[in-house]
Structures are given as C-alpha cells and as structure tokens.
Design a protein around this motif. Sequence first.
Motif, PDB file in Angstrom:
ATOM      1  N   SER A 101      34.917  37.716  33.639  1.00 43.98           N
ATOM      2  CA  SER A 101      33.545  38.238  33.668  1.00 43.98           C
ATOM      3  C   SER A 101      32.689  37.655  32.553  1.00 43.98           C
ATOM      4  O   SER A 101      31.450  37.733  32.613  1.00 43.98           O
ATOM      5  N   ALA A 102      33.323  37.094  31.521  1.00 42.72           N
ATOM      6  CA  ALA A 102      32.584  36.531  30.387  1.00 42.72           C
ATOM      7  C   ALA A 102      31.976  35.186  30.777  1.00 42.72           C
ATOM      8  O   ALA A 102      32.666  34.315  31.301  1.00 42.72           O
ATOM      9  N   ARG A 103      30.694  35.023  30.506  1.00 41.76           N
ATOM     10  CA  ARG A 103      29.994  33.783  30.841  1.00 41.76           C
ATOM     11  C   ARG A 103      29.724  32.914  29.614  1.00 41.76           C
ATOM     12  O   ARG A 103      29.146  31.844  29.717  1.00 41.76           O
ATOM     13  N   SER A 104      30.126  33.373  28.457  1.00 47.11           N
ATOM     14  CA  SER A 104      29.980  32.605  27.221  1.00 47.11           C
ATOM     15  C   SER A 104      31.082  33.036  26.266  1.00 47.11           C
ATOM     16  O   SER A 104      31.718  34.081  26.468  1.00 47.11           O
ATOM     17  N   LEU A 105      31.292  32.244  25.225  1.00 44.08           N
ATOM     18  CA  LEU A 105      32.303  32.613  24.239  1.00 44.08           C
ATOM     19  C   LEU A 105      31.898  33.879  23.486  1.00 44.08           C
ATOM     20  O   LEU A 105      32.753  34.654  23.067  1.00 44.08           O
ATOM     21  N   GLY A 106      30.608  34.099  23.342  1.00 45.34           N
ATOM     22  CA  GLY A 106      30.151  35.339  22.716  1.00 45.34           C
ATOM     23  C   GLY A 106      30.510  36.550  23.561  1.00 45.34           C
ATOM     24  O   GLY A 106      30.977  37.563  23.037  1.00 45.34           O
ATOM     25  N   GLU A 107      30.303  36.439  24.873  1.00 40.23           N
ATOM     26  CA  GLU A 107      30.682  37.530  25.764  1.00 40.23           C
ATOM     27  C   GLU A 107      32.190  37.713  25.794  1.00 40.23           C
ATOM     28  O   GLU A 107      32.681  38.848  25.871  1.00 40.23           O
ATOM     29  N   LEU A 108      32.919  36.613  25.722  1.00 36.78           N
ATOM     30  CA  LEU A 108      34.382  36.714  25.725  1.00 36.78           C
ATOM     31  C   LEU A 108      34.873  37.403  24.452  1.00 36.78           C
ATOM     32  O   LEU A 108      35.797  38.221  24.502  1.00 36.78           O
ATOM     33  N   LYS A 109      34.262  37.088  23.326  1.00 36.55           N
ATOM     34  CA  LYS A 109      34.625  37.750  22.068  1.00 36.55           C
ATOM     35  C   LYS A 109      34.418  39.254  22.184  1.00 36.55           C
ATOM     36  O   LYS A 109      35.278  40.054  21.779  1.00 36.55           O
ATOM     37  N   ASP A 110      33.282  39.656  22.756  1.00 37.39           N
ATOM     38  CA  ASP A 110      33.011  41.082  22.938  1.00 37.39           C
ATOM     39  C   ASP A 110      34.051  41.716  23.865  1.00 37.39           C
ATOM     40  O   ASP A 110      34.498  42.848  23.643  1.00 37.39           O
ATOM     41  N   ALA A 111      34.437  40.976  24.918  1.00 34.85           N
ATOM     42  CA  ALA A 111      35.407  41.502  25.879  1.00 34.85           C
ATOM     43  C   ALA A 111      36.771  41.694  25.239  1.00 34.85           C
ATOM     44  O   ALA A 111      37.452  42.697  25.477  1.00 34.85           O
ATOM     45  N   VAL A 112      37.188  40.739  24.410  1.00 40.16           N
ATOM     46  CA  VAL A 112      38.492  40.845  23.736  1.00 40.16           C
ATOM     47  C   VAL A 112      38.485  42.010  22.759  1.00 40.16           C
ATOM     48  O   VAL A 112      39.442  42.787  22.673  1.00 40.16           O
ATOM     49  N   GLU A 113      37.397  42.153  22.016  1.00 37.17           N
ATOM     50  CA  GLU A 113      37.313  43.241  21.035  1.00 37.17           C
ATOM     51  C   GLU A 113      37.271  44.613  21.702  1.00 37.17           C
ATOM     52  O   GLU A 113      37.753  45.593  21.142  1.00 37.17           O
ATOM     53  N   ALA A 114      36.720  44.685  22.916  1.00 34.02           N
ATOM     54  CA  ALA A 114      36.626  45.970  23.618  1.00 34.02           C
ATOM     55  C   ALA A 114      37.878  46.284  24.422  1.00 34.02           C
ATOM     56  O   ALA A 114      38.090  47.436  24.809  1.00 34.02           O
ATOM     57  N   PHE A 115      38.734  45.297  24.649  1.00 36.04           N
ATOM     58  CA  PHE A 115      39.900  45.495  25.499  1.00 36.04           C
ATOM     59  C   PHE A 115      40.939  46.357  24.791  1.00 36.04           C
ATOM     60  O   PHE A 115      41.251  46.143  23.612  1.00 36.04           O
ATOM     61  N   GLY A 116      41.493  47.338  25.502  1.00 35.86           N
ATOM     62  CA  GLY A 116      42.465  48.245  24.896  1.00 35.86           C
ATOM     63  C   GLY A 116      43.791  48.294  25.618  1.00 35.86           C
ATOM     64  O   GLY A 116      44.559  49.234  25.418  1.00 35.86           O
ATOM     65  N   GLY A 117      44.081  47.293  26.443  1.00 33.23           N
ATOM     66  CA  GLY A 117      45.283  47.342  27.264  1.00 33.23           C
ATOM     67  C   GLY A 117      46.506  46.678  26.687  1.00 33.23           C
ATOM     68  O   GLY A 117      47.516  46.575  27.372  1.00 33.23           O
ATOM     69  N   CYS A 118      46.437  46.220  25.433  1.00 35.40           N
ATOM     70  CA  CYS A 118      47.603  45.559  24.829  1.00 35.40           C
ATOM     71  C   CYS A 118      48.039  46.302  23.573  1.00 35.40           C
ATOM     72  O   CYS A 118      47.216  46.610  22.703  1.00 35.40           O
ATOM     73  N   ASN A 119      49.344  46.575  23.481  1.00 34.29           N
ATOM     74  CA  ASN A 119      49.869  47.314  22.331  1.00 34.29           C
ATOM     75  C   ASN A 119      49.605  46.614  21.004  1.00 34.29           C
ATOM     76  O   ASN A 119      49.496  47.269  19.964  1.00 34.29           O
TER      77      ASN A 119
END
Length: 299
Positions: A112-130
């Motif tokens: 869903s990320a269309r830029s590296l900035g959006e991808l950074k936000d997506a990784v920081e918001a993701f909570g599915g990894c221990n």
Amino acid sequence: MNSSASNLDPAELSALLHFYTDAGVEWLVDDAPIDRIAQFEAQKAAKAQARVPASARDAGNRDAGNGGQQAASGTGPASRSRQAASPPPSMQSSAAVPDGGAVAAARFAAESARSLGELKDAVEAFGGCNLKNSARSTVFASGDITSGIMIVGPMPNADDDRDGAPFSGRAGELMDRMLAAIGLSRDRVMMTNVIPWRPPGNRMPSQAELDICRPFIERQVALAEPKTLLLLGNFPARFFLGGNGTIHSMRGEWRNASIAGLEIAALATFHPQELLAAPANKAFAWQDLLTFSTRMNGG
C-alpha cells in the motif's frame, strides 16, 4: 571497590551504560526484589483461568460453595474442564508467533506504500511481529535513496536500536571508514537492514519473523530501485542471493539478486561487526570494496 552510579561523572556513567549495552544487558536492577518465578507462575495461572469457559468456571464456583474437595484436589469437573481447555505444554507458545494472517497483513501494508516515506510510516505502525515488542526503535533506511547504491545489513544491533538509525556505534564508525576509503559516505548511499527491529540479545530472527519482515524490505528495494547492492554478512547474502553458503564462500564476486521483480547486481562482503571481531578479515573486505568501487567508477 564498590561505587554508586550517583558518584560517577557523566562520562563515566555513559561508558558504564555503553558497556552494559554491549554485554547484552537489557534490564537494570529494580529498587526492590521481585520474585520473577512466582510472577511468571501467577501470569500462567491467570492465562489458564482465562481460557476456561464461563460455564465451567460457574460450575467450579458452585462446587466450592458446596465445600467440595474435588476441585481443590484437581479431580473435580471444573478441574477436568480446565485441563481439557488447555493444550499440552508442547502445543503452547509463550508469545504470539507471527502466522499466515500476520504475513498477509505485512504484505498489504508494504504494497500500500507508494513512497519510502509511506513505507516508513507503515513499518512503524505495524504491530504484527514479536520483534517490535522487545525492540526500543524501528530502524528504517537512511541516506540518499536516489544514489542507486543500497547497503544492506542483517538487523539492528544494540547501538542501532538505541539511536534508531542503521550502522551506529563502533560498527557504524568502521562502516564510515570503509566507505571513505572508496570515496563514498553514508549520506551518498542508502543504508538499511533486512530486519527493522533488533531481536532480543542479538539472536537470529526465526523463519516466521523473517517471513513477516520480507514484504517490507522487498518493498524498500522496489521503491528505491537500486542499481547495486552491497550485502554485509551471511544473513543478507543468503536472503538476496539464496543458498546456505557462508560469507567466506559468497564474498567478493558480483552476482545477480532477483527481488521485487528486479535483477540487481549484488556484491557480498563482511559486516563491520564481523571485522571488529576478526580483524584478519579486513584484508578480504578491502579487496571486496575495491571490486565494488571499480564497478561504481565504470570499470
């Protein structure tokens, strides 16, 4: 001689904390003693009780009200209900291991990320990894994303986790010197890791954890579109190039990495942390850097 932290000057205290970090210390002594074993047993008992259906708990309460001793001895119907509700210890997990649903969620967030900035936000918001639960920071890519050069390490270490940036601390200082030796600097390349969160105690990530993180690093590559990859250490070399070889057998030779629908020229060499642990390998790393530099300069 024993000394209190309050008696140390700022430089001494900083050095002591840095030593603890390098040694893998993640928790300091509490003000009062805590029985961790008893705490763990209480948590385990609470989880077991929470898994018991409400009807079974009500039946157990009625037995207790009648003065029945079967529940206390572990032979009554409430006890049997609890035993049936709890799987054998070999089937239980102390943490929620990422499953297929979490992998799908990571893939959706990455795509869903269309830029590296959006991808950074997506990784920081993701909570599915221990790994994120135990890490202090989400360590994302840094540097020049338009350089065409992507340098990839395995995962954040303690210094990266503390600073929130890849290649920090002593390993980062050595990385800076390695780049300077071939006319580069960290602001003229893109630097990242396969895994964005530091595993506890710097252990290797599990296959399930790698599966979770794969969509994020693949999306990084797709968005940055690097022309060359410099892979540091066994883990990135195996991730991008495949196989189970060691860095000694995979280093120093240009290979094609197929990732995110791209064919990218990749060169593997030693990670700076490996060179700090085994300085004799610096001669090999220097040869690899010269090979990398030759291609960068059109040779």
